[in-house]
Design an enzyme around this catalytic site. Structure first.
Site, PDB file in Angstrom:
ATOM      1  N   ARG A  51      13.713  -7.703  20.805  1.00 18.77           N
ATOM      2  CA  ARG A  51      12.943  -6.631  21.112  1.00 18.77           C
ATOM      3  C   ARG A  51      12.257  -6.681  22.663  1.00 18.77           C
ATOM      4  O   ARG A  51      12.132  -5.943  23.349  1.00 18.77           O
ATOM      5  CB  ARG A  51      11.707  -6.366  20.250  1.00 18.77           C
ATOM      6  CG  ARG A  51      11.217  -4.895  20.577  1.00 18.77           C
ATOM      7  CD  ARG A  51      10.202  -4.514  19.131  1.00 18.77           C
ATOM      8  NE  ARG A  51       9.187  -5.188  18.905  1.00 18.77           N
ATOM      9  CZ  ARG A  51       8.519  -5.139  17.934  1.00 18.77           C
ATOM     10  NH1 ARG A  51       8.639  -3.965  16.956  1.00 18.77           N
ATOM     11  NH2 ARG A  51       7.486  -5.674  17.683  1.00 18.77           N
ATOM     12  N   LYS A 145       7.449  -2.073  24.278  1.00 15.98           N
ATOM     13  CA  LYS A 145       6.118  -2.589  23.719  1.00 15.98           C
ATOM     14  C   LYS A 145       5.595  -2.986  24.908  1.00 15.98           C
ATOM     15  O   LYS A 145       5.732  -4.131  25.469  1.00 15.98           O
ATOM     16  CB  LYS A 145       6.339  -3.858  22.767  1.00 15.98           C
ATOM     17  CG  LYS A 145       5.148  -4.160  21.853  1.00 15.98           C
ATOM     18  CD  LYS A 145       5.705  -4.817  20.833  1.00 15.98           C
ATOM     19  CE  LYS A 145       4.246  -5.625  20.065  1.00 15.98           C
ATOM     20  NZ  LYS A 145       3.425  -4.519  19.586  1.00 15.98           N
ATOM     21  N   GLU A 178       3.807   7.197  13.767  1.00 19.13           N
ATOM     22  CA  GLU A 178       3.515   5.811  13.332  1.00 19.13           C
ATOM     23  C   GLU A 178       1.999   5.793  13.626  1.00 19.13           C
ATOM     24  O   GLU A 178       1.528   6.307  14.253  1.00 19.13           O
ATOM     25  CB  GLU A 178       4.188   4.921  14.417  1.00 19.13           C
ATOM     26  CG  GLU A 178       3.970   5.119  15.962  1.00 19.13           C
ATOM     27  CD  GLU A 178       4.660   4.164  17.089  1.00 19.13           C
ATOM     28  OE1 GLU A 178       4.962   2.914  16.197  1.00 19.13           O
ATOM     29  OE2 GLU A 178       4.607   4.286  17.755  1.00 19.13           O
TER      30      GLU A 178
HETATM   31  C1  PLP Z   1       2.911   0.771  18.220  1.00 17.73           C
HETATM   32  C2  PLP Z   1       3.546  -0.014  17.301  1.00 17.73           C
HETATM   33  N1  PLP Z   1       4.474   0.340  16.208  1.00 17.73           N
HETATM   34  C3  PLP Z   1       4.852  -0.697  15.148  1.00 17.73           C
HETATM   35  C4  PLP Z   1       4.486  -1.831  15.174  1.00 17.73           C
HETATM   36  C5  PLP Z   1       5.007  -2.572  14.044  1.00 17.73           C
HETATM   37  O1  PLP Z   1       5.929  -3.462  14.548  1.00 17.73           O
HETATM   38  P1  PLP Z   1       6.285  -5.118  14.025  1.00 17.73           P
HETATM   39  O2  PLP Z   1       6.540  -4.768  12.709  1.00 17.73           O
HETATM   40  O3  PLP Z   1       7.578  -5.503  14.653  1.00 17.73           O
HETATM   41  O4  PLP Z   1       5.126  -5.713  14.064  1.00 17.73           O
HETATM   42  C6  PLP Z   1       3.861  -2.299  16.217  1.00 17.73           C
HETATM   43  C7  PLP Z   1       3.483  -3.824  16.064  1.00 17.73           C
HETATM   44  O5  PLP Z   1       3.734  -4.587  17.112  1.00 17.73           O
HETATM   45  C8  PLP Z   1       3.099  -1.408  16.989  1.00 17.73           C
HETATM   46  O6  PLP Z   1       2.408  -1.973  18.345  1.00 17.73           O
END
Ligand code: PLP
Length: 295
Positions: A51, A145, A178
């Protein structure tokens, strides 16, 4: 901490710094990711690595090293920290330069990594969420991210001001999106696990893993379906269960969204089972999700 500026790992807190002229510091031109450390193993390191490489490419930052070298540095950093439970957070930035908007004066992209010890146990107590009034990032930015987390921070602060744990974003079409650092999922009245589409939000590594592990509930007849789809707020609020999913919360039951009590107002059994599945996966899952740290 690892810093490519020093070209190595430091354990003295006073040396855990990044240069002010790094394009990530003064212009937000950087990306990051986090992987959990559980019992001396890195959980889903490769998925999080994939990612950050995708995020880096979307932010037009050339990788400072090849994938294998980054992976080796990250594992070595955890080893040097001696930490067995906590998290590893790492950043790829355009690197130090001349304080201009253009990164053309940044000659070398940078890699930084830090290990954060956290001995706390995962909480399965049901929490309250509210709908965020802070605008969601447009899909181009929500799917990467990057370090631009100001909307996420303001959304979290809004939730805290309202006595809630997190604020939930809706997308431009009004569909459930989300949380500020987690995904959301629901169990419908028809016993279907329903998760919003990932095309306008961050593709959560934990959420993707939950979707795979939930197959076990299908086989046991506790779920009748698993679906990733656009979903309305009404559909979400009338669900039997709602949960937050992410590296930080794992799977956290939601018992209230705005004024609406979810299901019977208690932590749902599917959320609880999925939390147990993830914890079990972190402790004894396959080698594809558990990378041992050679302390
Ligand atoms: C905006 C956002 N959505 C979803 C997630 C969940 O992702 P993960 O399960 O990879 O931590 C995160 C965390 O990193 C995030 O910052």
């Amino acid at each position: 901490m690892y810093s490519c500026i020093f070209g190595g790992i430091v354990t003295d807190e006073a040396a855990m710094v990044i240069p002010m002229d790094d394009h990530m510091v003064h212009r937000g031109h950087g990306v990051f990711d986090t992987a959990a450390i559980m019992d001396g193993y890195l959980y889903e390191l490769d998925q999080h690595l994939d990612r950050i490489i995708r995020s880096s490419s979307m932010a037009k930052i050339v990788l400072p090293f090849d994938r294998e070298t980054i992976r080796r540095i990250l594992i070595q950093t955890v080893k040097a920290s001696k930490c067995r439970k906590g998290s590893l957070r790492y950043w790829i930035s355009a690197g130090p330069g001349d304080f201009q908007l253009s990164p053309s004066g940044c000659h070398q992209p940078a890699l930084y990594a830090i290990v954060i010890e956290d001995q706390s146990l995962f909480d399965s107590k049901g929490i309250k969420v509210v709908t965020s009034s802070i605008p969601i990032k447009p899909p181009q930015f929500a799917t990467m991210k990057s370090v631009n987390y100001l909307p996420n921070v303001l959304s979290k602060m809004e939730a805290e001001e309202k006595g809630a744990y997190a604020a939930i974003w809706l997308d431009a079409d009004g569909f459930v999106a989300e949380g500020p650092n987690m995904n959301v999922a629901f169990v419908t009245k028809e016993k279907e696990l329903l998760m919003p589409n990932f095309d306008k939000i961050l593709s959560g590594c934990t959420a993707k893993r939950v979707l795979a592990l939930a197959e076990g509930l299908l086989r046991d007849g506790k779920l009748y379906g698993i679906r990733v789809d656009n979903m309305s707020v009404e559909e979400g609020k009338r669900a039997d269960e709602m949960m937050l999913i992410g590296s930080g919360v794992l799977v956290r039951p939601v018992v209230q969204w705005d004024e609406q009590v979810i299901g019977d107002g208690k932590e749902g059994p599917i959320s609880q089972t999925l939390l147990n599945y993830i914890i079990e996966d972190m402790k004894s899952g396959p080698s594809s999700v558990r990378v041992p740290v050679p302390y």
